[in-house]
Design a protein around this motif. Structure first.
Motif, PDB file in Angstrom:
ATOM      1  N   VAL A   1      -4.935   7.915   1.577  1.00  0.00           N
ATOM      2  CA  VAL A   1      -5.143   6.473   1.585  1.00  0.00           C
ATOM      3  C   VAL A   1      -5.857   6.021   0.328  1.00  0.00           C
ATOM      4  O   VAL A   1      -6.500   6.812  -0.371  1.00  0.00           O
ATOM      5  CB  VAL A   1      -5.959   6.012   2.821  1.00  0.00           C
ATOM      6  N   THR A   2      -5.744   4.725   0.056  1.00  0.00           N
ATOM      7  CA  THR A   2      -6.506   4.061  -0.989  1.00  0.00           C
ATOM      8  C   THR A   2      -7.154   2.835  -0.363  1.00  0.00           C
ATOM      9  O   THR A   2      -6.491   2.099   0.378  1.00  0.00           O
ATOM     10  CB  THR A   2      -5.598   3.618  -2.155  1.00  0.00           C
ATOM     11  N   HIS A   3      -8.427   2.627  -0.632  1.00  0.00           N
ATOM     12  CA  HIS A   3      -9.151   1.473  -0.107  1.00  0.00           C
ATOM     13  C   HIS A   3      -9.363   0.446  -1.229  1.00  0.00           C
ATOM     14  O   HIS A   3      -9.747   0.813  -2.346  1.00  0.00           O
ATOM     15  CB  HIS A   3     -10.510   1.877   0.461  1.00  0.00           C
ATOM     16  N   VAL A   4      -9.135  -0.806  -0.919  1.00  0.00           N
ATOM     17  CA  VAL A   4      -9.450  -1.895  -1.837  1.00  0.00           C
ATOM     18  C   VAL A   4     -10.202  -2.957  -1.054  1.00  0.00           C
ATOM     19  O   VAL A   4     -10.081  -3.037   0.184  1.00  0.00           O
ATOM     20  CB  VAL A   4      -8.173  -2.504  -2.477  1.00  0.00           C
ATOM     21  N   THR A   5     -10.980  -3.766  -1.739  1.00  0.00           N
ATOM     22  CA  THR A   5     -11.732  -4.812  -1.050  1.00  0.00           C
ATOM     23  C   THR A   5     -10.769  -5.830  -0.440  1.00  0.00           C
ATOM     24  O   THR A   5      -9.687  -6.080  -0.976  1.00  0.00           O
ATOM     25  CB  THR A   5     -12.698  -5.528  -1.998  1.00  0.00           C
TER      26      THR A   5
ATOM     27  N   ILE B   1       4.980   3.107   3.197  1.00  0.00           N
ATOM     28  CA  ILE B   1       3.526   2.923   3.133  1.00  0.00           C
ATOM     29  C   ILE B   1       3.118   2.007   4.278  1.00  0.00           C
ATOM     30  O   ILE B   1       3.942   1.284   4.852  1.00  0.00           O
ATOM     31  CB  ILE B   1       3.073   2.348   1.769  1.00  0.00           C
ATOM     32  N   GLU B   2       1.836   2.061   4.614  1.00  0.00           N
ATOM     33  CA  GLU B   2       1.323   1.215   5.687  1.00  0.00           C
ATOM     34  C   GLU B   2       0.073   0.499   5.205  1.00  0.00           C
ATOM     35  O   GLU B   2      -0.837   1.126   4.638  1.00  0.00           O
ATOM     36  CB  GLU B   2       0.994   2.051   6.923  1.00  0.00           C
ATOM     37  N   LEU B   3       0.027  -0.812   5.418  1.00  0.00           N
ATOM     38  CA  LEU B   3      -1.176  -1.588   5.146  1.00  0.00           C
ATOM     39  C   LEU B   3      -1.987  -1.682   6.434  1.00  0.00           C
ATOM     40  O   LEU B   3      -1.450  -2.031   7.485  1.00  0.00           O
ATOM     41  CB  LEU B   3      -0.828  -2.996   4.663  1.00  0.00           C
ATOM     42  N   ILE B   4      -3.269  -1.395   6.332  1.00  0.00           N
ATOM     43  CA  ILE B   4      -4.171  -1.489   7.476  1.00  0.00           C
ATOM     44  C   ILE B   4      -5.167  -2.602   7.159  1.00  0.00           C
ATOM     45  O   ILE B   4      -6.023  -2.466   6.285  1.00  0.00           O
ATOM     46  CB  ILE B   4      -4.887  -0.152   7.728  1.00  0.00           C
TER      47      ILE B   4
ATOM     48  N   THR C   1     -18.165  -5.226   4.959  1.00  0.00           N
ATOM     49  CA  THR C   1     -16.847  -5.574   5.483  1.00  0.00           C
ATOM     50  C   THR C   1     -15.873  -4.415   5.295  1.00  0.00           C
ATOM     51  O   THR C   1     -15.800  -3.844   4.203  1.00  0.00           O
ATOM     52  CB  THR C   1     -16.300  -6.824   4.768  1.00  0.00           C
ATOM     53  N   PRO C   2     -15.119  -4.043   6.335  1.00  0.00           N
ATOM     54  CA  PRO C   2     -14.129  -2.961   6.181  1.00  0.00           C
ATOM     55  C   PRO C   2     -13.108  -3.319   5.104  1.00  0.00           C
ATOM     56  O   PRO C   2     -12.741  -4.484   4.941  1.00  0.00           O
ATOM     57  CB  PRO C   2     -13.469  -2.894   7.568  1.00  0.00           C
ATOM     58  N   PRO C   3     -12.643  -2.335   4.354  1.00  0.00           N
ATOM     59  CA  PRO C   3     -11.698  -2.607   3.279  1.00  0.00           C
ATOM     60  C   PRO C   3     -10.267  -2.749   3.788  1.00  0.00           C
ATOM     61  O   PRO C   3      -9.959  -2.415   4.935  1.00  0.00           O
ATOM     62  CB  PRO C   3     -11.825  -1.366   2.399  1.00  0.00           C
ATOM     63  N   LEU C   4      -9.416  -3.246   2.927  1.00  0.00           N
ATOM     64  CA  LEU C   4      -7.977  -3.163   3.154  1.00  0.00           C
ATOM     65  C   LEU C   4      -7.568  -1.746   2.781  1.00  0.00           C
ATOM     66  O   LEU C   4      -7.921  -1.250   1.716  1.00  0.00           O
ATOM     67  CB  LEU C   4      -7.248  -4.176   2.276  1.00  0.00           C
ATOM     68  N   THR C   5      -6.844  -1.098   3.666  1.00  0.00           N
ATOM     69  CA  THR C   5      -6.460   0.299   3.442  1.00  0.00           C
ATOM     70  C   THR C   5      -4.958   0.406   3.225  1.00  0.00           C
ATOM     71  O   THR C   5      -4.169  -0.163   3.984  1.00  0.00           O
ATOM     72  CB  THR C   5      -6.872   1.171   4.645  1.00  0.00           C
ATOM     73  N   ILE C   6      -4.578   1.135   2.172  1.00  0.00           N
ATOM     74  CA  ILE C   6      -3.175   1.434   1.910  1.00  0.00           C
ATOM     75  C   ILE C   6      -2.962   2.900   2.257  1.00  0.00           C
ATOM     76  O   ILE C   6      -3.563   3.784   1.644  1.00  0.00           O
ATOM     77  CB  ILE C   6      -2.806   1.193   0.434  1.00  0.00           C
ATOM     78  N   GLU C   7      -2.124   3.134   3.268  1.00  0.00           N
ATOM     79  CA  GLU C   7      -1.814   4.510   3.648  1.00  0.00           C
ATOM     80  C   GLU C   7      -0.495   4.911   3.000  1.00  0.00           C
ATOM     81  O   GLU C   7       0.534   4.265   3.206  1.00  0.00           O
ATOM     82  CB  GLU C   7      -1.702   4.632   5.170  1.00  0.00           C
ATOM     83  N   TRP C   8      -0.525   5.993   2.222  1.00  0.00           N
ATOM     84  CA  TRP C   8       0.670   6.458   1.510  1.00  0.00           C
ATOM     85  C   TRP C   8       1.436   7.417   2.427  1.00  0.00           C
ATOM     86  O   TRP C   8       1.469   8.624   2.223  1.00  0.00           O
ATOM     87  CB  TRP C   8       0.278   7.132   0.202  1.00  0.00           C
ATOM     88  N   THR C   9       2.049   6.857   3.449  1.00  0.00           N
ATOM     89  CA  THR C   9       2.695   7.655   4.490  1.00  0.00           C
ATOM     90  C   THR C   9       3.761   8.580   3.928  1.00  0.00           C
ATOM     91  O   THR C   9       3.964   9.696   4.413  1.00  0.00           O
ATOM     92  CB  THR C   9       3.309   6.721   5.543  1.00  0.00           C
TER      93      THR C   9
ATOM     94  N   PHE D   1       3.996  -1.602   8.323  1.00  0.00           N
ATOM     95  CA  PHE D   1       4.744  -0.692   7.467  1.00  0.00           C
ATOM     96  C   PHE D   1       5.585  -1.461   6.451  1.00  0.00           C
ATOM     97  O   PHE D   1       6.115  -2.536   6.744  1.00  0.00           O
ATOM     98  CB  PHE D   1       5.679   0.188   8.295  1.00  0.00           C
ATOM     99  N   TYR D   2       5.755  -0.845   5.270  1.00  0.00           N
ATOM    100  CA  TYR D   2       6.659  -1.340   4.236  1.00  0.00           C
ATOM    101  C   TYR D   2       7.456  -0.149   3.701  1.00  0.00           C
ATOM    102  O   TYR D   2       6.978   0.996   3.720  1.00  0.00           O
ATOM    103  CB  TYR D   2       5.893  -2.006   3.095  1.00  0.00           C
ATOM    104  N   ARG D   3       8.669  -0.416   3.205  1.00  0.00           N
ATOM    105  CA  ARG D   3       9.514   0.650   2.679  1.00  0.00           C
ATOM    106  C   ARG D   3      10.174   0.195   1.390  1.00  0.00           C
ATOM    107  O   ARG D   3      10.683  -0.918   1.285  1.00  0.00           O
ATOM    108  CB  ARG D   3      10.583   1.042   3.714  1.00  0.00           C
TER     109      ARG D   3
END
Length: 235
Positions: free
Chosen positions: A188-192, A152-155, A167-175, A143-145
């Protein structure tokens, strides 16, 4: 620093009321963490927990939620308003938090370094790490604030090959946007996974800038948020 469990007789790491009082005396922007090398708690800046070498227990800003009911203010939790703190109770809760976090100690030590490039590039935007992350299967979540309270949370996938398209992406969850995604999920937003951390940080900062935080969406709304908050040595 350890004590003996009255029921099991097993010795376990413990936080004493003097440690809780020491964190209180240090004030804002300090945290209490567990140092495996010396087997004792220390009072340090929160940034010392970024790489997982120390196990974060509680930040100063979170310790007031560990004191139970405040009879003076008749609040749900004690706060800095009345100045009445039960450091013994706070220390007991810190000990429980430490015991819970120790179960994932190896994962924190191994995976927190993966979050470090994102933590460092988010810091100039005022977006800071909240607690230490947790492992969920083949991902590590952090988590980041923002200063305004955007959460937000980085997965981060743990097993990946950058050149592999599967390969699974890096996921940004807009909590902070709440359960507004498909099927009442967090958007969420997915980026490589090989996207430079500086670009990830820029994306997050730009997204936050155009999306005001929703008051009802906070850390307690997420199933991944830690239940707890994280004389001692000062570093």
């Amino acid at each position: 620093m350890t004590n003996t469990d009255a029921i099991t007789g097993v010795r376990r790491p413990a936080i004493e009321d003097g440690h809780a009082r020491a964190l209180h005396d240090h004030g804002p922007s300090w945290a209490i963490m567990w140092d495996d090398r010396d087997n004792q708690p220390i009072i340090v800046r929160p940034e010392r927990g970024d790489d997982g070498a120390l196990l974060e227990i509680c930040a100063y800003e979170d310790m007031f939620t560990l004191d139970g009911d405040c009879v003076t203010c008749e609040d749900a939790h004690a706060c800095g308003t009345c100045g009445h703190f039960n450091f013994e109770v706070i220390a007991e809760h810190m000990t429980d938090i430490l015991g819970d976090y120790l179960h994932g100690r190896d994962d924190i030590a191994t995976c927190m370094p993966l979050t470090l490039p994102y933590t460092r590039t988010l810091t100039p935007y005022g977006i800071r790490r909240l607690f230490q992350g947790t492992r969920h299967g083949d991902t590590f979540r952090q988590f980041y604030r923002s200063p305004e309270g955007h959460l937000i949370e980085l997965i981060i996938p743990l097993s990946y090959t950058p050149a592999d398209i599967s390969t699974p992406p890096l996921t940004i969850e807009w909590t902070y946007l709440g359960l507004t995604g498909p099927d009442a999920s967090w958007p969420v937003t997915h980026v490589t996974i090989d996207t430079p951390p500086a670009d990830v940080a820029e994306l997050i900062a730009a997204h936050i800038a155009i999306h005001p935080p929703i008051p009802s969406a906070d850390a307690t709304a997420s199933p991944d948020a830690p239940e707890g908050a994280n004389s001692a040595t000062t570093t």
